[in-house]
Design a protein around this motif. Structure first.
Motif, PDB file in Angstrom:
ATOM      1  N   ASP A  19     -65.538   2.428   3.013  1.00 33.17           N
ATOM      2  CA  ASP A  19     -64.345   2.026   2.291  1.00 33.17           C
ATOM      3  C   ASP A  19     -63.185   2.925   2.725  1.00 33.17           C
ATOM      4  N   PRO A  20     -61.962   2.395   2.873  1.00 31.38           N
ATOM      5  CA  PRO A  20     -60.831   3.246   3.283  1.00 31.38           C
ATOM      6  C   PRO A  20     -60.668   4.483   2.412  1.00 31.38           C
ATOM      7  N   GLY A  21     -61.025   4.375   1.139  1.00 30.24           N
ATOM      8  CA  GLY A  21     -60.900   5.511   0.249  1.00 30.24           C
ATOM      9  C   GLY A  21     -61.904   6.612   0.502  1.00 30.24           C
ATOM     10  N   GLN A  22     -62.910   6.324   1.344  1.00 31.49           N
ATOM     11  CA  GLN A  22     -63.926   7.334   1.654  1.00 31.49           C
ATOM     12  C   GLN A  22     -63.477   8.318   2.728  1.00 31.49           C
ATOM     13  N   ASP A  72     -52.783   0.615   7.254  1.00 37.47           N
ATOM     14  CA  ASP A  72     -53.352  -0.367   8.175  1.00 37.47           C
ATOM     15  C   ASP A  72     -54.388   0.281   9.090  1.00 37.47           C
ATOM     16  N   VAL A  73     -54.083   1.501   9.555  1.00 42.32           N
ATOM     17  CA  VAL A  73     -55.031   2.211  10.418  1.00 42.32           C
ATOM     18  C   VAL A  73     -56.319   2.512   9.664  1.00 42.32           C
ATOM     19  N   LEU A  74     -56.197   2.982   8.416  1.00 42.76           N
ATOM     20  CA  LEU A  74     -57.378   3.309   7.624  1.00 42.76           C
ATOM     21  C   LEU A  74     -58.227   2.063   7.370  1.00 42.76           C
ATOM     22  N   ALA A  75     -57.579   0.945   7.069  1.00 44.92           N
ATOM     23  CA  ALA A  75     -58.312  -0.296   6.819  1.00 44.92           C
ATOM     24  C   ALA A  75     -59.042  -0.758   8.078  1.00 44.92           C
ATOM     25  N   TRP A  76     -58.370  -0.653   9.215  1.00 46.29           N
ATOM     26  CA  TRP A  76     -58.990  -1.065  10.492  1.00 46.29           C
ATOM     27  C   TRP A  76     -60.166  -0.150  10.837  1.00 46.29           C
ATOM     28  N   ALA A  77     -59.971   1.151  10.660  1.00 45.90           N
ATOM     29  CA  ALA A  77     -61.050   2.095  10.945  1.00 45.90           C
ATOM     30  C   ALA A  77     -62.229   1.866  10.009  1.00 45.90           C
TER      31      ALA A  77
END
Length: 378
Positions: A71-74, A59-64
């Motif tokens: 992209d969160p995967g980056q 959730d933190v990665l998606a929000w950031a």
């Protein structure tokens, strides 16, 4: 216990030994640990806070990512510096090398959260750049603002001049805001508040030196503690007479909380924002720098730059009078922000007794420094 965010292609590190919960010895858990683990595994959350549940990091990665246009995967490097069930400090770095910081605070009253937001709005040149804020998590996302001064072992003296200049400029800019910042939640470390708190603080130091501790080093006697209190009051009166205005102060100022980038500095970690004497706050920083930078030239240039910046606001006699009185006030400000460590309950624990005695010795050294400066200016 750790949550695996993404299963590696080569499998889980063989150094782990995997077991079912029921296979573990129950006597390895204490208090409510077992209940917390059971809730986490079977319900997905311990119920203790936002960051004590499965999937929170996603959730933190998606929000950031939503606030950094990536992209969160980056985010190829995720480095968590500290954390608890309701707090976290994480550095997120992309493949391109850009970094942002996620910070959430355990702050039920939202004091630090609100104060940090207010200070960023009032003094944008002195705090990190915010990208987003999250009211539920009491969190914010901010741009990377450089390396801590503490990490720069061979920093040039010119850099310390810039730090002193920038700190003084921030303090001066906050003068008209002091009253409103108190209303918004800044702690009160003004001289009047310190003088009101010191009798209780010094009484705790007196109690600490009376506790038998046969393994400790030498410590001050009760009569000396009382003498220190009287000298503190003299220094406070002298500082009050100097006419130095109250300003915003960073009650946890250190070389770790000063970030350096592109030849300038940013002040971070405002959990203990307060209103108090600016010169006492600078004295706390000067003492920090002296622990890492003993070169006389660094100390001289740090002090000269700070005094030079304030010279547009105060006269030379005012500045000299304030610096003469400052050492005991700086220690008193530190003690005030940690006075809960000096409670009767804490003083039943040996480590806090020793802490209190070390604080008494620091006050003693500060008083000696004050007396030496008075002798020089007499």
């Amino acid at each position: 216990m750790a949550e695996v965010i993404e299963r590696p292609a080569t499998g889980i590190d063989s150094s782990f030994s995997w077991r079912k919960l029921e296979e573990l010895a129950m006597d390895e858990f204490v208090d409510e640990e077992l209940l917390s683990v059971q809730r986490l595994l079977f319900e997905g959350s311990t119920g203790r806070g936002q960051f004590s549940r499965l999937g929170w990091i996603g959730d933190v990665l998606a929000w950031a990512a939503a606030h950094t246009d990536v992209d969160p995967g980056q985010f190829v490097e995720i480095k968590q510096i500290n954390g608890s069930s309701s707090s976290a400090l994480i550095r997120l770095t992309t493949a391109a090398g850009a970094a942002v910081w996620f910070k959430a605070v355990a702050d039920p009253e939202m004091t630090e959260y609100r104060m940090t937001a207010a200070l960023r709005k009032l003094f944008p040149d002195y705090l990190p750049t915010f990208l987003a804020m999250h009211d539920v998590w009491h969190a914010w996302l901010m741009e990377d603002a450089g390396r801590p001064l503490d990490d720069m072992e061979n920093a040039r003296p010119r850099l310390f001049e810039e730090v002193a200049h920038h700190l003084a400029d921030l303090q001066k800019a906050s003068i008209p805001r002091a009253s409103s910042l108190l209303d918004q939640g800044c702690a009160d470390l003004r001289l009047s508040a310190l003088c009101a708190q010191m009798p209780g603080i010094m009484a705790s130091l007196e109690e600490a030196v009376e506790v038998p501790d046969y393994g400790s080093h030498s410590y001050l006697r009760k009569a000396r503690i009382r003498a220190l209190h009287r000298t503190f009051q003299d220094a406070a009166d002298q500082l009050q007479a100097s006419g130095v205005p109250d300003t915003l102060v960073h009650s946890d100022i250190s070389t770790e909380n000063i970030l350096i980038a592109d030849g300038t500095c940013i002040f971070t970690d405002w959990a203990q924002a307060a209103i108090g004497n600016p010169f006492a706050n600078f004295e706390q920083l000067r003492m920090q720098v002296a622990q890492h930078q003993n070169a006389a030239v660094v100390q001289e240039r740090l002090l000269a730059a700070y005094m030079r910046t304030w010279s547009s606001q105060l006269s030379a006699p005012q500045i000299r009078q304030a610096f003469t009185a400052i050492p005991p006030i700086a220690i008193a400000m530190y003690l005030s922000t940690r006075r809960d460590w000096l409670s009767p309950e804490k003083l039943r624990e040996q480590q806090f007794v020793r802490y209190a005695r070390s604080m008494a010795r620091q006050m003693d050294r500060a008083v000696q420094e004050y007396e030496a400066r008075e002798a020089l200016t007499a």
